[in-house]
Structure formats: structure tokens, C-alpha cells
Design a protein around this motif. Structure first.
Motif, PDB file in Angstrom:
ATOM      1  N   SER A 124       0.813  -1.214   0.000  1.00  0.00           N
ATOM      2  CA  SER A 124       0.000   0.000   0.000  1.00  0.00           C
ATOM      3  C   SER A 124       0.847   1.265   0.000  1.00  0.00           C
ATOM      4  N   HIS A 125       2.142   1.136   0.260  1.00  0.00           N
ATOM      5  CA  HIS A 125       3.034   2.297   0.296  1.00  0.00           C
ATOM      6  C   HIS A 125       3.962   2.357  -0.916  1.00  0.00           C
ATOM      7  N   ILE A 126       4.370   1.214  -1.451  1.00  0.00           N
ATOM      8  CA  ILE A 126       5.275   1.186  -2.601  1.00  0.00           C
ATOM      9  C   ILE A 126       4.625   0.349  -3.695  1.00  0.00           C
ATOM     10  N   SER A 127       4.289   0.977  -4.793  1.00  0.00           N
ATOM     11  CA  SER A 127       3.658   0.255  -5.904  1.00  0.00           C
ATOM     12  C   SER A 127       3.959   0.973  -7.212  1.00  0.00           C
ATOM     13  N   PHE A 128       4.228   0.195  -8.239  1.00  0.00           N
ATOM     14  CA  PHE A 128       4.489   0.747  -9.566  1.00  0.00           C
ATOM     15  C   PHE A 128       3.158   1.045 -10.244  1.00  0.00           C
ATOM     16  N   PRO A 129       3.049   2.178 -10.955  1.00  0.00           N
ATOM     17  CA  PRO A 129       1.770   2.491 -11.619  1.00  0.00           C
ATOM     18  C   PRO A 129       1.378   1.399 -12.603  1.00  0.00           C
ATOM     19  N   SER A 130       0.109   1.032 -12.590  1.00  0.00           N
ATOM     20  CA  SER A 130      -0.341  -0.072 -13.452  1.00  0.00           C
ATOM     21  C   SER A 130      -1.589   0.261 -14.249  1.00  0.00           C
ATOM     22  N   THR A 131      -2.433   1.144 -13.736  1.00  0.00           N
ATOM     23  CA  THR A 131      -3.649   1.490 -14.474  1.00  0.00           C
ATOM     24  C   THR A 131      -3.315   2.458 -15.603  1.00  0.00           C
ATOM     25  N   PRO A 132      -4.098   2.463 -16.676  1.00  0.00           N
ATOM     26  CA  PRO A 132      -3.825   3.392 -17.789  1.00  0.00           C
ATOM     27  C   PRO A 132      -3.754   4.850 -17.350  1.00  0.00           C
ATOM     28  N   ALA A 133      -4.626   5.232 -16.420  1.00  0.00           N
ATOM     29  CA  ALA A 133      -4.622   6.616 -15.961  1.00  0.00           C
ATOM     30  C   ALA A 133      -3.331   6.946 -15.213  1.00  0.00           C
ATOM     31  N   ASP A 134      -2.893   6.044 -14.347  1.00  0.00           N
ATOM     32  CA  ASP A 134      -1.660   6.277 -13.592  1.00  0.00           C
ATOM     33  C   ASP A 134      -0.435   6.293 -14.503  1.00  0.00           C
ATOM     34  N   LEU A 135      -0.406   5.400 -15.479  1.00  0.00           N
ATOM     35  CA  LEU A 135       0.721   5.360 -16.411  1.00  0.00           C
ATOM     36  C   LEU A 135       0.803   6.643 -17.227  1.00  0.00           C
ATOM     37  N   GLU A 136      -0.343   7.120 -17.706  1.00  0.00           N
ATOM     38  CA  GLU A 136      -0.353   8.339 -18.503  1.00  0.00           C
ATOM     39  C   GLU A 136       0.033   9.551 -17.666  1.00  0.00           C
ATOM     40  N   SER A 137      -0.429   9.585 -16.423  1.00  0.00           N
ATOM     41  CA  SER A 137      -0.069  10.680 -15.529  1.00  0.00           C
ATOM     42  C   SER A 137       1.434  10.688 -15.252  1.00  0.00           C
ATOM     43  N   THR A 138       2.002   9.502 -15.037  1.00  0.00           N
ATOM     44  CA  THR A 138       3.442   9.398 -14.786  1.00  0.00           C
ATOM     45  C   THR A 138       4.245   9.884 -15.982  1.00  0.00           C
ATOM     46  N   LYS A 139       3.844   9.490 -17.175  1.00  0.00           N
ATOM     47  CA  LYS A 139       4.545   9.924 -18.389  1.00  0.00           C
ATOM     48  C   LYS A 139       4.477  11.440 -18.558  1.00  0.00           C
ATOM     49  N   ASN A 140       3.323  12.014 -18.298  1.00  0.00           N
ATOM     50  CA  ASN A 140       3.161  13.465 -18.445  1.00  0.00           C
ATOM     51  C   ASN A 140       4.031  14.229 -17.448  1.00  0.00           C
ATOM     52  N   LYS A 269      18.206  12.624  -6.678  1.00  0.00           N
ATOM     53  CA  LYS A 269      17.560  13.435  -5.648  1.00  0.00           C
ATOM     54  C   LYS A 269      16.767  12.558  -4.692  1.00  0.00           C
ATOM     55  N   THR A 270      16.072  11.558  -5.235  1.00  0.00           N
ATOM     56  CA  THR A 270      15.270  10.668  -4.396  1.00  0.00           C
ATOM     57  C   THR A 270      16.138   9.909  -3.402  1.00  0.00           C
ATOM     58  N   CYS A 271      17.255   9.358  -3.864  1.00  0.00           N
ATOM     59  CA  CYS A 271      18.154   8.632  -2.963  1.00  0.00           C
ATOM     60  C   CYS A 271      18.758   9.571  -1.926  1.00  0.00           C
ATOM     61  N   GLY A 272      19.050  10.798  -2.322  1.00  0.00           N
ATOM     62  CA  GLY A 272      19.561  11.772  -1.370  1.00  0.00           C
ATOM     63  C   GLY A 272      18.545  12.125  -0.312  1.00  0.00           C
ATOM     64  N   LEU A 273      17.286  12.283  -0.721  1.00  0.00           N
ATOM     65  CA  LEU A 273      16.217  12.563   0.237  1.00  0.00           C
ATOM     66  C   LEU A 273      16.037  11.408   1.216  1.00  0.00           C
ATOM     67  N   HIS A 306       9.524   7.267   3.545  1.00  0.00           N
ATOM     68  CA  HIS A 306       9.856   8.329   2.597  1.00  0.00           C
ATOM     69  C   HIS A 306       8.652   8.641   1.710  1.00  0.00           C
ATOM     70  N   ASN A 307       8.000   7.607   1.196  1.00  0.00           N
ATOM     71  CA  ASN A 307       6.815   7.825   0.373  1.00  0.00           C
ATOM     72  C   ASN A 307       5.703   8.516   1.158  1.00  0.00           C
ATOM     73  N   LEU A 308       5.577   8.149   2.419  1.00  0.00           N
ATOM     74  CA  LEU A 308       4.578   8.808   3.263  1.00  0.00           C
ATOM     75  C   LEU A 308       4.880  10.296   3.373  1.00  0.00           C
ATOM     76  N   ALA A 309       6.153  10.637   3.547  1.00  0.00           N
ATOM     77  CA  ALA A 309       6.540  12.049   3.643  1.00  0.00           C
ATOM     78  C   ALA A 309       6.280  12.787   2.334  1.00  0.00           C
ATOM     79  N   VAL A 310       6.554  12.128   1.201  1.00  0.00           N
ATOM     80  CA  VAL A 310       6.320  12.762  -0.097  1.00  0.00           C
ATOM     81  C   VAL A 310       4.834  13.000  -0.315  1.00  0.00           C
ATOM     82  N   ARG A 311       4.015  12.022   0.038  1.00  0.00           N
ATOM     83  CA  ARG A 311       2.572  12.171  -0.170  1.00  0.00           C
ATOM     84  C   ARG A 311       1.981  13.273   0.714  1.00  0.00           C
ATOM     85  N   TRP A 312       2.577  13.486   1.884  1.00  0.00           N
ATOM     86  CA  TRP A 312       2.124  14.556   2.769  1.00  0.00           C
ATOM     87  C   TRP A 312       2.827  15.872   2.470  1.00  0.00           C
TER      88      TRP A 312
END
Length: 359
Positions: A124-140, A269-273, A306-312
């Protein structure tokens, strides 16, 4: 003699009751600490705001709360606060235990329970985008960085220092002569970790880790449609991972490399954070003083937090000194020729198409 035994027994009972009372008082004081401190003090100690900490306590309470017939059970909020403090500070358990009002042995158990509780929620905290909407949003979102098309994520590896087992210490020695775990991280344009592999020793090559991870198999099957990851020259080129030109000879190839570098800087940057927010992963905190299996679990937990901090949308000033800490100007060379020449040819052909059509 019987009367003497009765007196001794009574004194022991009173001593036990006093210890229980003092422990209740310490727990009560710690319960108030979160609300008595300023927002700045709470963030400096735990790397999270009060609101985020309370949400995490509520999420983990069904797992961490337990009843006991001995003394007083350590409340969930104490377990969460002490564990966050230990991860954020990278200090010794004894110091964190004193601050939390519990013993070091209790903190050891509390910390292990917290790690296991977090890992039970990793999907629930770490997941790769899989739905068409999430994939398109990631690309944009990636396209807005440097106009590189069809990017699903950036991939790289970072080394976390550990104290290796004496019998297999050579396996954990990386190319810099340090003992570490080689952690593969995939992120999106918002520095959110979307895939993590934390189980290989420091001597393992980046390309080997990627070739044997689950995400590689999903990409090779085409589970995510027409898209790819961005990786440096430590990875073999494939239709689903774009690497830079080692010797760009045309203006288009140079523009491709420039856009590739600017977009892929997000993973640095992500690894540094990640290391900056949780000093237990940073070299200033020394090496992780746990066995390799526990170190892997700690790293995965830090990635989830880390993902929790990014989402907040929490501030990231804590990582301002880490952005270039362990990243090399020249990535490691590939250890041997590409074992899949056909896939490599497909990858180079796709890279040429991208270069000619977009740059």
C-alpha cells in the motif's frame, strides 16, 4: 522466621509496584511530549509532523497494541515515536530508549515489531503504476521535466553501509572497498519510490539486480504498454530501459543525452532525500548495526516512510547536503558483454527512433 519472610515478600511487592508506577509516569510524560513540543522540535526529532505521526499511529495500532498481564504494555504511540526517532537520528538504541522512557531491551523488541508492522503494509506504500490513468499521468509528469517522452520511472542503485557477517564479509565489499547493501530504487517524477529491491550485497552489479527483479519481467512482457525506464550506462539497453549514448556524435544525440541526464537526476535526488531524512542510512550515522536481513527490512521501511513524507508534502531540507553524496560522475562500466544481443539491438533501434523523432 516466617514473619521475616513475610516482610521481605511485602517489600518486594512494594518495589514492584513502585517500578510499575514510575514506568506509568514515564509513559504518561512521553504521551504529552508530542503535543508539548513545537512543530519544529517534533519534525527535527522524528522527521514527520504531528499530524502525520498521529495518522501512522492510528494505522499501526491494530497490529502494535497488545494486552499483557505483566507490568504495563508499551502503548502504540510510544512504539511509533521511539522507532521513528531511531530511524531519523541514526543513533544508538540506548540514547533513544532513554528519551522514550523505556529500556534498551524493550526498544529492541519495539523496533522489530514496528518494522514487521510496516512491512505488512508495503504494497500500500510502494507500488508501480499499473492502471492506464496512472501510467499516462506518470509519463506526463516526466515529460514536463525535460520533454523526454514515455518515461515510466528512473532506476538506479545506491549503497547503504552495514556491518557484514565475519564469515561472508567479502561478499558485501563494494567497488569502493566498503561493506554495503546494493539497493535498487525506481522513482517517479515526484521522487516517490515506486519499486524497491533491497536484498543484494554490495558486490552485486547494478545490471544483475535489475535483470533479476520482478519489474524487469513485467517490463519485458509489455505489462505497461509503450513506455520505458531511464537508467545510466551501468545498465544494458533494452526496449524498456533507455540508456545514454556513450559517445554522442550528432546534435540530436547530444540533446537526447542532455534530456536523459536532466530527467534521470530525479533518482539521484530521491536517494539523497531518503538518506537525508533517515540518518540511519547515511554515512554520518555509521554503518547499520544489524544483520543483513534486518538491514534490508529497515531500508524497505525507510522507503515506505519516505513515500509517506512525499505524499504529505513534507519539507526536504534535511537532505540538502546529500544530493550528490554517493553518486559518481562516471557510473560503473558493464562487467561483461550483453548476454542478449537481440534485445540490445531492439533497444538501440528504439533509442534511435526516440532521438530522431523527439530531439
Amino acid at each position: 522466621m516466617a514473619a521475616l519472610y513475610a516482610v521481605v515478600r511485602r517489600m518486594r511487592i512494594l518495589g514492584t509496584q513502585q517500578r510499575r508506577r514510575r514506568r506509568r509516569e514515564r509513559i504518561f510524560r512521553q504521551r504529552l511530549t508530542l503535543f508539548e513540543q513545537t512543530d519544529e522540535e517534533v519534525y527535527a526529532r522524528y522527521r514527520f509532523t504531528k499530524e502525520v505521526i498521529l495518522s501512522l499511529i492510528n494505522e499501526l495500532d491494530p497490529v502494535l497494541s497488545r494486552s499483557t498481564q505483566r507490568s504495563v504494555a508499551i502503548p502504540t504511540h510510544i512504539q511509533v515515536l521511539c522507532s521513528l526517532h531511531l530511524l531519523a537520528s541514526g543513533g544508538y538504541q540506548h540514547n533513544v530508549a532513554v528519551t522514550g522512557g523505556i529500556s534498551q531491551s524493550a526498544l529492541c523488541r519495539v523496533f522489530q515489531n514496528f518494522i514487521e508492522a510496516m512491512l505488512g503494509r508495503i504494497n500500500s506504500h510502494i507500488s508501480f503504476p499499473s492502471t492506464p490513468a496512472d501510467l499516462e499521468s506518470t509519463k506526463n509528469e516526466f515529460h514536463e521535466v525535460a520533454h523526454f517522452p514515455q518515461v515510466l520511472g528512473c532506476v538506479d542503485s545506491t549503497h547503504i553501509l552495514i556491518c557484514p557477517p565475519s564469515d561472508t564479509e567479502y561478499v558485501y565489499r563494494n567497488r569502493k572497498g566498503q561493506h554495503s547493501l546494493n539497493i535498487q530504487v525506481v522513482c517517479n517524477a515526484k521522487c516517490l519510490i515506486t519499486d524497491l529491491v533491497a536484498r543484494y550485497p554490495g558486490s552485486t552489479q547494478d545490471c544483475y539486480i535489475f535483470r533479476h527483479c520482478g519489474l524487469y519481467e513485467r517490463l519485458s512482457r509489455g505489462d505497461f504498454g509503450d513506455g520505458w525506464l531511464l537508467g545510466d550506462s551501468a545498465y544494458f539497453i533494452r526496449p524498456w530501459i533507455m540508456t545514454p549514448y556513450l559517445e554522442p556524435g550528432t546534435p540530436r544525440q547530444r540533446r537526447y543525452n542532455a534530456a536523459h541526464k536532466q530527467t534521470r537526476s530525479i533518482i539521484d535526488k530521491t536517494c539523497g532525500l531518503l538518506r537525508g531524512r533517515f540518518r540511519c542510512l547515511h554515512k554520518s550515522g555509521g554503518a547499520l548495526q544489524y544483520d543483513p536481513t534486518m538491514c534490508c527490512k529497515i531500508i524497505a521501511t525507510c522507503a515506505m516512510l519516505h513515500n509517506l513524507a512525499v505524499r504529505w508534502s513534507l519539507p526536504n531540507e534535511a537532505a540538502s547536503d546529500d544530493s550528490e553524496e554517493e553518486e559518481d560522475e562516471i557510473p560503473p562500466s558493464l562487467p561483461h558483454p550483453d548476454p542478449d544481443a537481440a534485445r540490445a539491438d531492439e533497444g538501440r533501434a528504439r533509442r534511435e527512433d526516440v532521438t530522431n523523432n523527439y530531439f
